[in-house]
Enzyme design. Sequence first.
Site, PDB file in Angstrom:
ATOM      1  N   TYR A  53     -30.061   8.846 -45.875  1.00  0.00           N
ATOM      2  CA  TYR A  53     -28.777   9.159 -44.911  1.00  0.00           C
ATOM      3  C   TYR A  53     -28.357  10.664 -45.089  1.00  0.00           C
ATOM      4  O   TYR A  53     -27.742  10.915 -46.147  1.00  0.00           O
ATOM      5  CB  TYR A  53     -27.741   8.168 -44.964  1.00  0.00           C
ATOM      6  CG  TYR A  53     -28.205   6.392 -44.846  1.00  0.00           C
ATOM      7  CD1 TYR A  53     -29.448   6.163 -44.319  1.00  0.00           C
ATOM      8  CD2 TYR A  53     -27.380   5.584 -45.628  1.00  0.00           C
ATOM      9  CE1 TYR A  53     -29.737   4.975 -44.084  1.00  0.00           C
ATOM     10  CE2 TYR A  53     -27.905   4.134 -45.306  1.00  0.00           C
ATOM     11  CZ  TYR A  53     -29.156   3.873 -44.719  1.00  0.00           C
ATOM     12  OH  TYR A  53     -29.618   2.810 -44.524  1.00  0.00           O
TER      13      TYR A  53
HETATM   14  N1  LIG Z   1     -32.492  -0.825 -44.262  1.00  0.00           N
HETATM   15  C1  LIG Z   1     -32.483  -0.327 -43.078  1.00  0.00           C
HETATM   16  O1  LIG Z   1     -33.702   0.107 -42.614  1.00  0.00           O
HETATM   17  C2  LIG Z   1     -31.482   0.321 -42.191  1.00  0.00           C
HETATM   18  C3  LIG Z   1     -31.473   0.686 -41.030  1.00  0.00           C
HETATM   19  C4  LIG Z   1     -30.109   0.875 -40.121  1.00  0.00           C
HETATM   20  C5  LIG Z   1     -28.908   0.515 -40.677  1.00  0.00           C
HETATM   21  N2  LIG Z   1     -28.914   0.065 -42.257  1.00  0.00           N
HETATM   22  C6  LIG Z   1     -27.595  -0.080 -42.994  1.00  0.00           C
HETATM   23  O2  LIG Z   1     -26.561  -0.954 -42.164  1.00  0.00           O
HETATM   24  C7  LIG Z   1     -25.503  -0.310 -41.709  1.00  0.00           C
HETATM   25  C8  LIG Z   1     -25.162  -0.668 -40.326  1.00  0.00           C
HETATM   26  O3  LIG Z   1     -26.030  -0.317 -39.646  1.00  0.00           O
HETATM   27  P1  LIG Z   1     -25.809   0.024 -37.928  1.00  0.00           P
HETATM   28  O4  LIG Z   1     -25.021   1.493 -37.979  1.00  0.00           O
HETATM   29  O5  LIG Z   1     -26.969   0.083 -37.337  1.00  0.00           O
HETATM   30  O6  LIG Z   1     -24.954  -1.326 -37.465  1.00  0.00           O
HETATM   31  P2  LIG Z   1     -24.393  -1.624 -35.938  1.00  0.00           P
HETATM   32  O7  LIG Z   1     -23.268  -2.454 -36.431  1.00  0.00           O
HETATM   33  O8  LIG Z   1     -25.604  -2.351 -35.448  1.00  0.00           O
HETATM   34  O9  LIG Z   1     -24.020  -0.387 -35.335  1.00  0.00           O
HETATM   35  C9  LIG Z   1     -22.841   0.280 -35.616  1.00  0.00           C
HETATM   36  C10 LIG Z   1     -22.533   1.424 -34.642  1.00  0.00           C
HETATM   37  O10 LIG Z   1     -22.012   0.908 -33.457  1.00  0.00           O
HETATM   38  C11 LIG Z   1     -21.180   1.746 -32.721  1.00  0.00           C
HETATM   39  N3  LIG Z   1     -19.807   0.991 -32.904  1.00  0.00           N
HETATM   40  C12 LIG Z   1     -19.216   0.341 -33.915  1.00  0.00           C
HETATM   41  N4  LIG Z   1     -18.103   0.088 -33.520  1.00  0.00           N
HETATM   42  C13 LIG Z   1     -17.731   0.420 -32.227  1.00  0.00           C
HETATM   43  C14 LIG Z   1     -16.653   0.510 -31.422  1.00  0.00           C
HETATM   44  N5  LIG Z   1     -15.335  -0.107 -31.803  1.00  0.00           N
HETATM   45  N6  LIG Z   1     -16.743   1.235 -30.215  1.00  0.00           N
HETATM   46  C15 LIG Z   1     -17.885   1.883 -29.989  1.00  0.00           C
HETATM   47  N7  LIG Z   1     -19.096   1.738 -30.741  1.00  0.00           N
HETATM   48  C16 LIG Z   1     -18.865   1.225 -31.817  1.00  0.00           C
HETATM   49  C17 LIG Z   1     -21.380   2.912 -33.622  1.00  0.00           C
HETATM   50  O11 LIG Z   1     -22.359   3.684 -33.165  1.00  0.00           O
HETATM   51  P3  LIG Z   1     -22.142   4.736 -32.078  1.00  0.00           P
HETATM   52  O12 LIG Z   1     -20.633   5.523 -32.274  1.00  0.00           O
HETATM   53  O13 LIG Z   1     -23.267   5.916 -32.697  1.00  0.00           O
HETATM   54  O14 LIG Z   1     -22.239   4.165 -30.865  1.00  0.00           O
HETATM   55  C18 LIG Z   1     -21.621   2.323 -34.961  1.00  0.00           C
HETATM   56  O15 LIG Z   1     -22.012   3.522 -35.800  1.00  0.00           O
HETATM   57  C19 LIG Z   1     -26.089   1.358 -42.000  1.00  0.00           C
HETATM   58  O16 LIG Z   1     -24.753   1.892 -42.303  1.00  0.00           O
HETATM   59  C20 LIG Z   1     -26.845   1.011 -43.052  1.00  0.00           C
HETATM   60  O17 LIG Z   1     -26.106   1.112 -44.336  1.00  0.00           O
HETATM   61  C21 LIG Z   1     -30.049  -0.192 -42.841  1.00  0.00           C
END
Ligand SMILES: NC(=O)c1ccc[n+]([C@@H]2O[C@H](COP(=O)([O-])OP(=O)(O)OC[C@H]3O[C@@H](n4cnc5c(N)ncnc54)[C@H](OP(=O)(O)O)[C@@H]3O)[C@@H](O)[C@H]2O)c1
Length: 331
Positions: A53
Amino acid sequence: MKYKRLGNSGIKVSELCLGTMTFGAGADEQASAEIYKASRDKGINFFDCANLYAGGQSEQILGNLIKDHREEVVISSKAYFPVDSYAGGGAETWGRGLNRTHLTRALDDSLKRLNTDYIDVYYMHRFDEDCTLEESLSTLNDFVRQGKINYIGLSNFAAWQYMKAVGITRQHNYAPIACIQPMYNLLKRQCESEILPMAESEKLGVFSYSPLAGGVLTGKYLVDNKDGVDGRLNEMAMYKKRYEATRNEYIAADFVNYARENGLDPISLAIRWAGTNSAITAPIIGGRSAEQLMPSLNSVDIEMTDEMRAEISALSVAPETATDRSEEPRT
Ligand SMILES: NC(=O)c1ccc[n+]([C@@H]2O[C@H](COP(=O)([O-])OP(=O)(O)OC[C@H]3O[C@@H](n4cnc5c(N)ncnc54)[C@H](OP(=O)(O)O)[C@@H]3O)[C@@H](O)[C@H]2O)c1
């Protein structure tokens, strides 16, 4: 906030895990500190990270944030992908993946960046087709014996790969697999067919990622000028490709309408839907700012009934069962 056992281990973690993928990428140090504080204030004690990350910056920022109270939090990191070019072994040879040489170097680098002498949960970030699981798991077992990591986790494996790993740890009396990290949201439900039933059967902790489908389930892309919306789908080709199918737009629209008709924030509801699957220990939430994260944090306040869960599940298509004929009568 409730606390649940991390799989079959003896420690308990919060029913939400904070993902730190945005630390150093979208959230600067100040914004990351605010996100971290808001999460701690809500009761979160588990923070998910990876060496990948923000090219290592996420680990550095998290390390700074926890340094005064290291024993009060559970942290994870992951290895597989190359973060820098290793002297003597680039990504084409052993400078990536789950081989002993790379894992040893990757863990030492992560410990330095996190400024700690142990990582609670250390994940293999994905399966490595070029390395035996015996080599990877014997290395992780050594890390546990050396006190550098406490628990082993696996992410993005197929169910047969997870089970093969579980079998190897039992056969050799290695430290057990404690938890897994699959993707899970209303648009990506593949893990329901094999991975989640396997996890329940094996008592593995499950920390599911992308509960908002990378932001699609916020509903913010359901507008005429969706290409102009600030967000990951417009910034990262990988996410756009992952969710661009037209059916996802219909499902997201139906879901957002359902949430609004029930007087609920779609963001909170999407995360609660993922988190109330009986196999899930905690969904991993994330955001660019504390303000953006608030509805995600508030997801735990939703009382999810079986009826609501079934109605939401019916908005998208469940994956095929893992075996043929399992829906037929058994007698
Ligand atoms: N193991 C793996 O391969 C893997 C892969 C991915 C993630 N992860 C882990 O899982 C965690 C979460 O994953 P994810 O970020 O993909 O989760 P997610 O819940 O699907 O997406 C979160 C994203 O949604 C958007 N968002 C959230 N709240 C919002 C709001 N109030 N208004 C507008 N947009 C909003 C933001 O992105 P924007 O601002 O860009 O729109 C935020 O970064 C990561 O931090 C990481 O630790 C692991």
